[in-house]
Design a protein around this motif. Structure first.
Motif, PDB file in Angstrom:
ATOM      1  N   ILE A  75       6.852   3.245 -10.737  1.00  0.00           N
ATOM      2  CA  ILE A  75       5.809   3.590 -11.714  1.00  0.00           C
ATOM      3  C   ILE A  75       6.161   4.861 -12.490  1.00  0.00           C
ATOM      4  CG2 ILE A  75       3.987   2.413 -10.417  1.00  0.00           C
ATOM      5  CD1 ILE A  75       2.977   5.208  -9.562  1.00  0.00           C
ATOM      6  N   ASP A  76       7.343   5.431 -12.176  1.00  0.00           N
ATOM      7  CA  ASP A  76       7.837   6.603 -12.880  1.00  0.00           C
ATOM      8  C   ASP A  76       6.841   7.772 -12.838  1.00  0.00           C
ATOM      9  OD1 ASP A  76       9.814   7.910 -14.217  1.00  0.00           O
ATOM     10  OD2 ASP A  76       9.200   7.257 -16.211  1.00  0.00           O
ATOM     11  N   THR A  77       6.211   7.924 -11.717  1.00  0.00           N
ATOM     12  CA  THR A  77       5.196   8.979 -11.532  1.00  0.00           C
ATOM     13  C   THR A  77       5.189   9.328 -10.055  1.00  0.00           C
ATOM     14  OG1 THR A  77       3.787   7.941 -13.194  1.00  0.00           O
ATOM     15  CG2 THR A  77       2.701   9.494 -11.719  1.00  0.00           C
ATOM     16  N   LYS A  78       4.941  10.592  -9.734  1.00  0.00           N
ATOM     17  CA  LYS A  78       4.833  10.910  -8.313  1.00  0.00           C
ATOM     18  C   LYS A  78       3.424  10.636  -7.817  1.00  0.00           C
ATOM     19  CE  LYS A  78       5.680  14.250  -4.774  1.00  0.00           C
ATOM     20  NZ  LYS A  78       6.523  15.345  -4.377  1.00  0.00           N
ATOM     21  N   ALA A  79       3.249   9.433  -7.287  1.00  0.00           N
ATOM     22  CA  ALA A  79       1.956   9.071  -6.706  1.00  0.00           C
ATOM     23  C   ALA A  79       1.950   9.425  -5.228  1.00  0.00           C
ATOM     24  CB  ALA A  79       1.705   7.586  -6.892  1.00  0.00           C
ATOM     25  N   ALA A  80       3.084   9.191  -4.577  1.00  0.00           N
ATOM     26  CA  ALA A  80       3.151   9.333  -3.119  1.00  0.00           C
ATOM     27  C   ALA A  80       4.114  10.448  -2.740  1.00  0.00           C
ATOM     28  CB  ALA A  80       3.639   8.023  -2.513  1.00  0.00           C
ATOM     29  N   ILE A  81       3.826  11.134  -1.660  1.00  0.00           N
ATOM     30  CA  ILE A  81       4.736  12.171  -1.193  1.00  0.00           C
ATOM     31  C   ILE A  81       5.842  11.537  -0.348  1.00  0.00           C
ATOM     32  CG2 ILE A  81       2.948  13.927  -1.286  1.00  0.00           C
ATOM     33  CD1 ILE A  81       2.864  13.835   1.829  1.00  0.00           C
ATOM     34  N   THR A  82       6.972  12.221  -0.285  1.00  0.00           N
ATOM     35  CA  THR A  82       8.124  11.696   0.464  1.00  0.00           C
ATOM     36  C   THR A  82       8.750  12.821   1.282  1.00  0.00           C
ATOM     37  OG1 THR A  82       9.787  12.247  -1.209  1.00  0.00           O
ATOM     38  CG2 THR A  82       8.638  10.167  -1.505  1.00  0.00           C
ATOM     39  N   SER A  83       9.440  12.465   2.351  1.00  0.00           N
ATOM     40  CA  SER A  83      10.178  13.485   3.100  1.00  0.00           C
ATOM     41  C   SER A  83      11.201  12.803   3.996  1.00  0.00           C
ATOM     42  CB  SER A  83       9.225  14.332   3.952  1.00  0.00           C
ATOM     43  OG  SER A  83       9.101  13.787   5.250  1.00  0.00           O
ATOM     44  N   PRO A  84      12.185  13.568   4.453  1.00  0.00           N
ATOM     45  CA  PRO A  84      13.183  12.966   5.353  1.00  0.00           C
ATOM     46  C   PRO A  84      12.614  12.652   6.738  1.00  0.00           C
ATOM     47  CG  PRO A  84      13.947  15.083   4.442  1.00  0.00           C
ATOM     48  CD  PRO A  84      12.489  14.959   4.129  1.00  0.00           C
ATOM     49  N   LYS A  85      11.410  13.073   7.023  1.00  0.00           N
ATOM     50  CA  LYS A  85      10.844  12.840   8.364  1.00  0.00           C
ATOM     51  C   LYS A  85      10.031  11.539   8.378  1.00  0.00           C
ATOM     52  CE  LYS A  85      10.509  17.729   9.551  1.00  0.00           C
ATOM     53  NZ  LYS A  85      10.687  18.449   8.284  1.00  0.00           N
ATOM     54  N   PRO A  86      10.047  10.833   9.520  1.00  0.00           N
ATOM     55  CA  PRO A  86       9.251   9.600   9.590  1.00  0.00           C
ATOM     56  C   PRO A  86       7.750   9.881   9.561  1.00  0.00           C
ATOM     57  CG  PRO A  86      10.202  10.104  11.732  1.00  0.00           C
ATOM     58  CD  PRO A  86      10.782  11.098  10.758  1.00  0.00           C
ATOM     59  N   GLN A  87       6.994   8.839   9.257  1.00  0.00           N
ATOM     60  CA  GLN A  87       5.526   8.922   9.232  1.00  0.00           C
ATOM     61  C   GLN A  87       4.990   9.989   8.294  1.00  0.00           C
ATOM     62  OE1 GLN A  87       3.889   8.879  13.318  1.00  0.00           O
ATOM     63  NE2 GLN A  87       3.261   6.820  12.735  1.00  0.00           N
ATOM     64  N   THR A  88       5.587  10.059   7.134  1.00  0.00           N
ATOM     65  CA  THR A  88       5.094  10.984   6.118  1.00  0.00           C
ATOM     66  C   THR A  88       3.802  10.438   5.509  1.00  0.00           C
ATOM     67  OG1 THR A  88       7.365  11.591   5.631  1.00  0.00           O
ATOM     68  CG2 THR A  88       5.719  12.188   3.986  1.00  0.00           C
ATOM     69  N   THR A  89       3.824   9.172   5.127  1.00  0.00           N
ATOM     70  CA  THR A  89       2.630   8.556   4.526  1.00  0.00           C
ATOM     71  C   THR A  89       1.645   8.187   5.639  1.00  0.00           C
ATOM     72  OG1 THR A  89       4.045   7.652   2.804  1.00  0.00           O
ATOM     73  CG2 THR A  89       1.854   6.662   3.034  1.00  0.00           C
ATOM     74  N   ARG A  90       0.398   8.604   5.453  1.00  0.00           N
ATOM     75  CA  ARG A  90      -0.594   8.313   6.498  1.00  0.00           C
ATOM     76  C   ARG A  90      -1.648   7.313   6.068  1.00  0.00           C
ATOM     77  NH1 ARG A  90      -1.479  14.525   8.536  1.00  0.00           N
ATOM     78  NH2 ARG A  90       0.565  14.684   9.561  1.00  0.00           N
ATOM     79  N   SER A  91      -1.863   7.207   4.767  1.00  0.00           N
ATOM     80  CA  SER A  91      -2.819   6.203   4.297  1.00  0.00           C
ATOM     81  C   SER A  91      -2.230   5.548   3.053  1.00  0.00           C
ATOM     82  CB  SER A  91      -4.168   6.855   3.998  1.00  0.00           C
ATOM     83  OG  SER A  91      -3.995   7.950   3.150  1.00  0.00           O
ATOM     84  N   PRO A  92      -2.615   4.310   2.784  1.00  0.00           N
ATOM     85  CA  PRO A  92      -2.005   3.593   1.659  1.00  0.00           C
ATOM     86  C   PRO A  92      -2.267   4.284   0.321  1.00  0.00           C
ATOM     87  CG  PRO A  92      -3.276   2.114   3.069  1.00  0.00           C
ATOM     88  CD  PRO A  92      -3.590   3.495   3.507  1.00  0.00           C
ATOM     89  N   ILE A  93      -1.251   4.275  -0.540  1.00  0.00           N
ATOM     90  CA  ILE A  93      -1.346   4.889  -1.871  1.00  0.00           C
ATOM     91  C   ILE A  93      -1.158   3.775  -2.906  1.00  0.00           C
ATOM     92  CG2 ILE A  93      -0.333   6.646  -3.410  1.00  0.00           C
ATOM     93  CD1 ILE A  93      -1.121   7.927  -0.791  1.00  0.00           C
ATOM     94  N   ARG A  94      -1.999   3.775  -3.931  1.00  0.00           N
ATOM     95  CA  ARG A  94      -1.896   2.739  -4.963  1.00  0.00           C
ATOM     96  C   ARG A  94      -1.262   3.256  -6.230  1.00  0.00           C
ATOM     97  NH1 ARG A  94      -6.256  -1.531  -5.758  1.00  0.00           N
ATOM     98  NH2 ARG A  94      -6.347  -2.376  -3.667  1.00  0.00           N
ATOM     99  N   GLY A  95      -0.215   2.588  -6.674  1.00  0.00           N
ATOM    100  CA  GLY A  95       0.370   2.873  -7.976  1.00  0.00           C
ATOM    101  C   GLY A  95       0.253   1.617  -8.823  1.00  0.00           C
ATOM    102  N   ILE A  96       0.305   1.773 -10.125  1.00  0.00           N
ATOM    103  CA  ILE A  96       0.078   0.630 -11.006  1.00  0.00           C
ATOM    104  C   ILE A  96       1.234   0.491 -11.981  1.00  0.00           C
ATOM    105  CG2 ILE A  96      -1.527  -0.396 -12.679  1.00  0.00           C
ATOM    106  CD1 ILE A  96      -3.429   1.960 -11.179  1.00  0.00           C
ATOM    107  N   LEU A  97       1.871  -0.675 -11.933  1.00  0.00           N
ATOM    108  CA  LEU A  97       2.990  -0.965 -12.826  1.00  0.00           C
ATOM    109  C   LEU A  97       2.497  -1.943 -13.885  1.00  0.00           C
ATOM    110  CD1 LEU A  97       6.071  -1.069 -13.496  1.00  0.00           C
ATOM    111  CD2 LEU A  97       6.246  -2.902 -11.827  1.00  0.00           C
ATOM    112  N   THR A  98       2.513  -1.509 -15.145  1.00  0.00           N
ATOM    113  CA  THR A  98       2.045  -2.392 -16.219  1.00  0.00           C
ATOM    114  C   THR A  98       3.121  -2.472 -17.292  1.00  0.00           C
ATOM    115  OG1 THR A  98      -0.182  -1.501 -15.843  1.00  0.00           O
ATOM    116  CG2 THR A  98       0.129  -2.826 -17.833  1.00  0.00           C
ATOM    117  N   ASP A  99       3.456  -3.672 -17.721  1.00  0.00           N
ATOM    118  CA  ASP A  99       4.280  -3.818 -18.922  1.00  0.00           C
ATOM    119  C   ASP A  99       3.880  -5.113 -19.617  1.00  0.00           C
ATOM    120  OD1 ASP A  99       5.683  -5.893 -17.730  1.00  0.00           O
ATOM    121  OD2 ASP A  99       7.440  -4.683 -17.241  1.00  0.00           O
TER     122      ASP A  99
END
Ligand SMILES: Nc1nc2c(ncn2[C@@H]2O[C@H](COP(=O)(O)OP(=O)(O)OP(=O)(O)O)[C@@H](O)[C@H]2O)c(=O)[nH]1
Ligand SMILES: [Mg+2]
Length: 286
Positions: free
Chosen positions: A24-48
């Motif tokens: 989606i070319d946007t930082k919606a979700a955080i990332t890291s080299p450690k496991p279990q970074t994301t704790r709840s679902p994040i929604r991004g929207i891809l439209t074309d």
């Protein structure tokens, strides 16, 4: 028009959040080299011009970990597979297929929706991803896969063919979001996540897993100056002291890194007040 909901599923650390942001070319979700970074679902929207895909970045499934968060996070990961139109099953060919991967494959299959294998991290040298062949075997042996594709979420490579495959897997329908909207996430949650990401990047061992971030107040101090008041909650006094650091250097570093990212994103100067407090029960409230 195409219109559907697609979940990115897979083991922790396979690069699901990095891939969502790239798609989606946007930082919606955080990332890291450690496991279990994301704790709840994040929604991004891809439209074309083909239509719209609502992409859900699910928490990674990470079965070997113990701790108060694992069962909550794994339940959220499983929930994110329900009621969707398609699944992008993201794997990391630097890691061997083990019991955990086979369980995820079974979960993905039992969802009953079309799914595609996304072999991530293709930017790495072949010697660094020695298990890639095994993942190809997985696809060859299971005709329910809608094929596979190698991509690099980090380097944003092969995303155009990936998007074509994703659009093929979702049904036709009306757009669910305005065409210009790229994320569906509350501003406060997103700010808390950016701060939490810095904790994941700066702190080690169990501390990132023993901490969360709560935003108490966001207010405009004056024109072009936003005051954000946030608390870092952690389970033990010794973690609190480590999060603060000698001469408060750790919490200052977390604050500075957060501000550096929040200011351009929110297009304002930011005054970030961070307090580190002990709260033994925060994980139980997730
Ligand atoms: N080399 C390389 N690294 C990648 C790629 N995609 C993600 N990574 C790295 O892999 C690590 C994990 O990425 P995330 O996007 O946080 O992984 P995730 O699957 O969302 O992990 P959880 O949220 O813990 O389930 C980070 O250090 C990323 O930079 C890629 O295409 N190539
Ligand atoms: Mg993630």
């Amino acid at each position: 028009m195409k219109s559907g909901i697609l979940t990115l599923a897979g083991r922790s650390n396979s690069g699901k959040s990095t891939l969502l942001n790239a798609l989606i070319d946007t930082k919606a979700a955080i990332t890291s080299p450690k496991p279990q970074t994301t704790r709840s679902p994040i929604r991004g929207i891809l439209t074309d011009d083909r239509g719209q895909i609502v992409i859900i970045d699910a928490p990674g499934i990470f079965e070997s970990a113990s701790g108060p968060l694992t069962s909550v996070v794994n339940a959220a990961a499983r929930d994110a597979l329900r009621g969707v139109d398609a699944i992008g099953y993201v794997v990391d060919p630097t890691r061997n297929i083990g019991v955990e991967e086979h369980r995820i494959h079974t979960l993905v299959r039992s969802s009953g929706v079309p799914f595609l294998l996304i072999l991530n991290k293709s930017d790495l040298r072949e010697s660094e991803r020695p298990h890639e062949g095994r993942y190809h075997d997985l696809v060859a042996l299971d005709p329910s896969f809608r094929g596979s594709i190698s991509v690099s979420a980090l380097k944003q490579q092969h995303l155009i063919p990936l998007k074509s495959k994703l659009f093929e897997m979702v049904p036709e329908g009306e757009l669910m979001y305005p065409a210009t909207q790229r994320v569906d996430v509350a501003k406060e949650f997103w700010i808390a996540e950016i701060i939490r990401e810095k904790i994941f990047l700066v702190m080690h061992e169990e501390i990132p897993y023993a901490a969360t971030v709560v935003i108490d107040d966001i207010s405009e101090e004056r024109e072009n100056l936003l005051r954000i008041s946030a608390r870092i909650l952690t389970t033990h006094e010794r973690y609190r002291r480590m999060l603060i650091g000698r001469g408060a250097q750790r919490v200052k570093q977390i604050g500075q890194m957060s501000r550096k990212e929040l200011e351009p994103a929110l297009q304002t100067k930011i005054m970030l007040e961070l307090h580190v407090v002990v709260d033994k029960k925060w994980a139980a409230r997730l």
